[in-house]
Design a protein around this motif. Structure first.
Motif, PDB file in Angstrom:
ATOM      1  N   SER A   3       0.462  -0.771  -0.208  1.00 40.14           N
ATOM      2  CA  SER A   3       0.085  -0.094   0.148  1.00 40.14           C
ATOM      3  C   SER A   3       1.035   1.379   0.202  1.00 40.14           C
ATOM      4  O   SER A   3       0.298   2.065  -0.746  1.00 40.14           O
ATOM      5  N   ASN A   4       1.458   1.594   1.143  1.00 45.24           N
ATOM      6  CA  ASN A   4       2.384   2.128   1.141  1.00 45.24           C
ATOM      7  C   ASN A   4       3.604   2.288   2.070  1.00 45.24           C
ATOM      8  O   ASN A   4       3.773   1.544   2.674  1.00 45.24           O
TER       9      ASN A   4
ATOM     10  N   ARG B   3       6.816   4.426   4.874  1.00 42.36           N
ATOM     11  CA  ARG B   3       6.875   5.552   5.273  1.00 42.36           C
ATOM     12  C   ARG B   3       7.862   5.457   6.218  1.00 42.36           C
ATOM     13  O   ARG B   3       8.475   4.520   6.333  1.00 42.36           O
TER      14      ARG B   3
ATOM     15  N   ILE C  58       5.474  10.233   3.612  1.00 40.14           N
ATOM     16  CA  ILE C  58       4.577   8.616   3.460  1.00 40.14           C
ATOM     17  C   ILE C  58       4.736   8.661   1.703  1.00 40.14           C
ATOM     18  O   ILE C  58       4.529   9.801   0.997  1.00 40.14           O
TER      19      ILE C  58
ATOM     20  N   THR D 118       3.422   6.234  -1.748  1.00 34.95           N
ATOM     21  CA  THR D 118       2.411   5.574  -2.380  1.00 34.95           C
ATOM     22  C   THR D 118       3.169   4.676  -3.606  1.00 34.95           C
ATOM     23  O   THR D 118       4.523   5.116  -3.992  1.00 34.95           O
TER      24      THR D 118
ATOM     25  N   ASN E 218      -9.301  -3.907   4.203  1.00 37.14           N
ATOM     26  CA  ASN E 218     -10.062  -3.291   4.938  1.00 37.14           C
ATOM     27  C   ASN E 218      -9.132  -3.363   6.631  1.00 37.14           C
ATOM     28  O   ASN E 218      -9.591  -2.751   7.355  1.00 37.14           O
TER      29      ASN E 218
ATOM     30  N   ARG F 217      -5.523  -3.556   6.689  1.00 35.42           N
ATOM     31  CA  ARG F 217      -4.358  -3.217   6.900  1.00 35.42           C
ATOM     32  C   ARG F 217      -3.511  -3.281   7.794  1.00 35.42           C
ATOM     33  O   ARG F 217      -3.684  -2.406   8.917  1.00 35.42           O
TER      34      ARG F 217
ATOM     35  N   TRP G 267      -7.130   2.608   9.512  1.00 39.29           N
ATOM     36  CA  TRP G 267      -6.923   1.606   8.078  1.00 39.29           C
ATOM     37  C   TRP G 267      -8.036   1.808   7.319  1.00 39.29           C
ATOM     38  O   TRP G 267      -7.975   1.487   6.085  1.00 39.29           O
TER      39      TRP G 267
ATOM     40  N   GLY H 170      -9.593   4.562   6.180  1.00 41.27           N
ATOM     41  CA  GLY H 170      -9.385   5.744   6.119  1.00 41.27           C
ATOM     42  C   GLY H 170      -7.733   5.832   4.837  1.00 41.27           C
ATOM     43  O   GLY H 170      -7.909   4.472   4.205  1.00 41.27           O
TER      44      GLY H 170
ATOM     45  N   VAL I 192      -4.787   5.680   2.180  1.00 44.54           N
ATOM     46  CA  VAL I 192      -3.622   5.004   2.448  1.00 44.54           C
ATOM     47  C   VAL I 192      -2.827   6.004   3.851  1.00 44.54           C
ATOM     48  O   VAL I 192      -1.460   5.070   3.797  1.00 44.54           O
ATOM     49  N   THR I 193      -3.126   7.031   3.218  1.00 45.64           N
ATOM     50  CA  THR I 193      -1.538   7.873   4.096  1.00 45.64           C
ATOM     51  C   THR I 193      -1.946   8.448   5.251  1.00 45.64           C
ATOM     52  O   THR I 193      -1.501   9.792   5.757  1.00 45.64           O
ATOM     53  N   ASP I 194      -2.953   7.898   5.813  1.00 43.94           N
ATOM     54  CA  ASP I 194      -3.251   8.216   7.090  1.00 43.94           C
ATOM     55  C   ASP I 194      -1.914   8.268   8.335  1.00 43.94           C
ATOM     56  O   ASP I 194      -1.126   7.335   8.071  1.00 43.94           O
TER      57      ASP I 194
END
Lengths: 114, 117
Positions: free
Chosen positions: A31-32, A34, A49, A51, A98, A100, B98, B100, B102-104
């Motif tokens: 997903s991403n 950091r 962050i 993506t 849902n 992650r 999670w 919300g 993706v960059t939360d």
């Protein structure tokens, strides 16, 4: 197994020099990613962050790169300062709908000496 | 530390005693998290909350319980402390979690150093 590996484990550089920290991950689906900075005795603070579609992102003297194909990221610090002495942690978020998850690396401990 | 306080900051206790750590935020963020940080391990999620009275387990929840009766407070309780729970505990908050963006981003408190003798 989802994993995040960072190298080197520790690094010592002189003030004013540049350095690059590495992060390799096996998290899938991705997903991403950091990067956090953690000063001694403090909580981690987010630096960047990134993506899937982003290759490079800068935050002042910090520049992060991401190669999603090779599953590698780097954090480059330019013109280091004494205040850059800290642990730098790579964190990868897996995207399982849902649920992650954040997979934390062990960090690279950076010491900047005068 | 983004409007997050943790108390106490340091605590020494004996095996078998109950311990409660408190996290307080002034950001009105919906999500709150408890992590522990130990040498040789990345931060590990203990429990998290996605609203008042809504909590769920993380990856290392055994021996821990949590409660959230107000948006701003998230309590972590060690029912009967053990030496393996000696650690630095961090509270974190985020806006959307999670489910919300993706960059939360998670914002961390200063940590509580707990020693169980």
């Amino acid at each position: 197994k989802n994993q995040v590996e960072q190298s080197p484990q520790s690094l010592i550089i002189l003030e004013g020099k540049n350095c690059t920290l590495q992060c390799n991950y096996t998290v899938s689906p991705f997903s991403n990613l950091r990067w956090y900075k953690q000063d001694t005795g403090r909580g981690p603070v987010s630096l960047t962050i990134m993506t899937f579609s982003e290759n490079t992102k800068s935050n002042g003297r910090y520049t992060a790169t991401l190669d999603a194909d090779t599953k590698q990221s780097s954090l480059h610090i330019t013109a280091s300062q004494l205040s850059d002495s800290a642990s730098y942690i790579c964190v990868v978020s897996g995207d399982a709908g849902n649920n992650r998850k954040l997979i934390w690396g062990l960090g690279t401990s950076l010491a900047v000496n005068p | 530390d983004a409007g997050i306080t943790q108390s106490p900051r340091h605590k020494v206790t004996e095996t078998g005693t109950p311990v409660t750590l408190r996290c307080h935020q002034t950001e009105n963020h919906r999500y709150m998290y408890w992590y522990r940080q130990d040498p040789g391990h990345g931060l590990r999620l203990i429990h998290y909350s996605y609203g008042v009275k809504d909590t769920d387990k993380g990856e290392v929840s055994d021996g821990y319980s949590v409660s959230r009766s107000k948006t701003e407070d998230f309590l972590l309780t060690l029912e009967s402390a053990t030496s393996s729970q000696t650690s630095v505990y961090f509270c974190a908050i985020s806006e959307s979690g999670w489910q919300g963006r993706v960059t939360d981003t998670q914002y961390f408190g200063p940590g509580t150093r707990l020693t169980v003798l």
